[in-house]
Design a protein around this motif. Structure first.
Motif, short mmCIF file in Angstrom:
data_model
loop_
_atom_site.label_atom_id
_atom_site.label_comp_id
_atom_site.label_asym_id
_atom_site.label_seq_id
_atom_site.Cartn_x
_atom_site.Cartn_y
_atom_site.Cartn_z
N PRO A 63 -4.14 -18.39 -94.48
CA PRO A 63 -4.39 -19.84 -94.42
C PRO A 63 -4.34 -20.51 -95.78
CG PRO A 63 -6.41 -18.60 -93.99
CD PRO A 63 -5.29 -17.62 -93.97
N GLU B 230 6.27 -25.52 -91.62
CA GLU B 230 4.95 -25.44 -90.99
C GLU B 230 4.26 -26.80 -91.09
OE1 GLU B 230 0.97 -23.08 -92.17
OE2 GLU B 230 2.67 -21.79 -91.61
N SER C 136 1.07 -29.61 -90.75
CA SER C 136 -0.37 -29.81 -90.97
C SER C 136 -0.66 -31.24 -90.56
CB SER C 136 -0.73 -29.59 -92.44
OG SER C 136 -0.15 -30.61 -93.23
N GLY D 42 -0.57 -25.08 -86.27
CA GLY D 42 -1.17 -25.89 -87.34
C GLY D 42 -1.29 -27.35 -86.98
#
Length: 488
Positions: free
Chosen positions: A4, A66, A68, A98
């Protein structure tokens, strides 16, 4: 599974199949991480804007980026002028590891969809937000604002009233927000009717309610209605404060009654009501536009003598005042002063200068100033690009307009509806119909509904060239966009 503390960074500038680079987030400062999120969002925007006909899901899956919550929000903000792409990106993002739903991301998506009038999709999103516990009053304020800007005034008021159906209590501050929305959308008459109606329902007006209406009538240059509201406000026991005086002064400047505006300034001083930087800025702007330069500069000096350190808006007003009087050496001196004070210049400063240079027919100098902006640490905004694209189109130099357009797209800045209209009409004028159709198609791809006049012009040009089949294709696409354009 990724640690993470690591964030995937992958450039979308180059080959989408390149190796993913991992950066240790634990060693990054918050500012570095924030800058990286902005950079990744810009890359997403560039990727999607360069490939509007491609599958958003396929493009982003290849990029292996990825997500967020911060990245999704930032990307949606940057896709604000491309509602169809924003929705496709959101639907892709929510499937990724995510991803987290947030009120802020929903609001950014609603804003972009509102710009292209996708209200059915927006209400589906509201239902989703309700189920996820993410709905708040700002949601309805945002939808009302979008309806109002689309000139759907009844729907704007209805959207506001729907708050109660979703379990949110309407308070005086909410009514003020609706009044503000209507006034800012040039629907002041309707705002006044809402104000009167809510008063009968027990709405307790405050000084903010009155100042919103004052500002609305001032923007309409309707000084008689403004004074009616002002007198009613005083009859209700509200004494004008610095905000009220600011609105009154601005209204009189807009109506070119500068001597009355100055008299109001002296009246507030006599009542020991200290003028704000905004009031000085208003007077500098107004007097500067009237070419009463010496008086404008007197108010600039007076603002400094009153203890206010000049901020960007005040300096921009001074820049504008010098521009109106064609004192370009003083413009440069003021910009140098801004740099020394660390308050600019901003894209807005350059927009003012470019506007005046173009107005004076000094287009070569305007383009030179535009080219130097980035080198001087000030990136052009979409407004700046629109000014330069329009300038070249008006000069029948559509090749240069396209060059500037491509520079803008390369930086991940998406064009707004007016820019598409300007460029497409210019291409039609130069009988470059294939290119005009290409940009018209791009406009449809990002979900922007073209103005009726724009399509009418393009259609006529195509028919004149015997391209009826192309017209039929576009008519079908437009009909589809109007009736069932997006799936929530």
């Amino acid at each position: 599974m990724l640690n993470p503390h690591f964030i995937v960074h992958k450039s979308t500038h180059t080959d989408l199949q390149q190796t993913v680079v991992l950066t240790d987030a634990s060693n990054q400062t918050p500012q570095v991480l924030a800058d990286k999120i902005v950079e990744d969002a810009e890359n997403i925007c560039k990727l999607l804007s360069k490939n509007p006909n491609s599958s958003v899901e396929a493009l982003l899956n290849k990029a292996s980026m990825e997500v967020s919550p911060s990245l999704v929000f930032e990307a949606l903000k940057k896709l604000s002028n491309a509602g169809a792409l924003a929705l496709s990106f959101f639907r892709w993002a929510e499937k990724q590891k995510g991803f987290q739903y947030s009120t802020e991301s929903y609001h950014a998506l609603i804003e972009s969809l509102g710009k292209i009038k996708q209200f059915n999709v927006i209400w589906n999103l509201v239902t989703d937000m309700k189920q996820k516990g993410l709905l708040n009053k700002e949601t309805f304020a945002l939808i009302s604002r979008r309806y109002a800007r689309a000139r759907k005034v009844k729907e704007a008021v209805d959207a506001f009233m729907k708050m109660e159906k979703f379990g949110l209590k309407i308070e005086s501050s909410d009514v003020n927000r609706l009044l503000d929305t209507l006034c800012k959308s040039r629907q002041v008459e309707r705002a006044q009717l809402v104000f009167d109606k809510m008063n009968k329902r027990g709405f307790v007006a405050d000084i903010k309610s009155y100042t919103i209406l004052l500002e609305g009538w001032g923007q309409e240059k309707n000084l008689s209605r403004l004074m009616e509201v002002y007198n009613e406000m005083k009859d209700e026991g509200f004494e004008p404060d610095v905000v009220t005086y600011g609105i009154l002064i601005n209204a009189h400047c807009k109506s070119r009654r500068y001597d009355d505006a100055i008299e109001l300034f002296h009246e507030m001083e006599a009542k020991n009501c200290k003028p704000s930087p905004h009031i000085y800025c208003t007077l500098i702007n107004g007097l500067g536009a009237e070419k009463r330069l010496s008086e404008a500069l007197e108010f600039f000096e007076l603002s400094k003598a009153s203890g206010f350190v000049p901020e960007a808006p005040t300096y921009n007003a001074v820049v504008g005042a010098y521009c109106w009087s064609e004192r370009m050496d003083d413009v440069q001196r003021t910009i140098d002063e801004m740099r020394k004070g660390g308050v600019g210049p901003s894209a807005r400063t350059y927009d003012i200068i470019l506007h005046h240079l173009i107005r004076a027919g000094k287009t070569k100098i305007a383009y030179s100033v535009f080219q130097k902006m980035s080198c001087e640490g000030c990136e052009p905004s979409v407004s700046t690009y629109e000014i330069i694209v329009r300038m070249f189109c008006n000069e029948d130099r559509v090749d240069m307009a396209i060059k500037v357009w491509d520079q803008m797209k390369a930086k991940g800045i998406l064009p707004v509806m007016h820019m598409f209209s300007t460029l497409i009409n210019s291409l039609c004028h130069e009988s470059k119909l294939d290119e005009a159709c290409m940009y018209f198609q791009e406009m449809l791809d990002v979900g922007i509904r073209p103005p009726a006049q724009l399509f009418s012009n393009l259609k006529q040009n195509l028919l004149d060239e015997g391209k009826k089949d192309t017209v039929v294709v576009f008519e079908r696409k437009l009909d589809k966009l109007r009736k069932a354009p997006l799936v929530s």
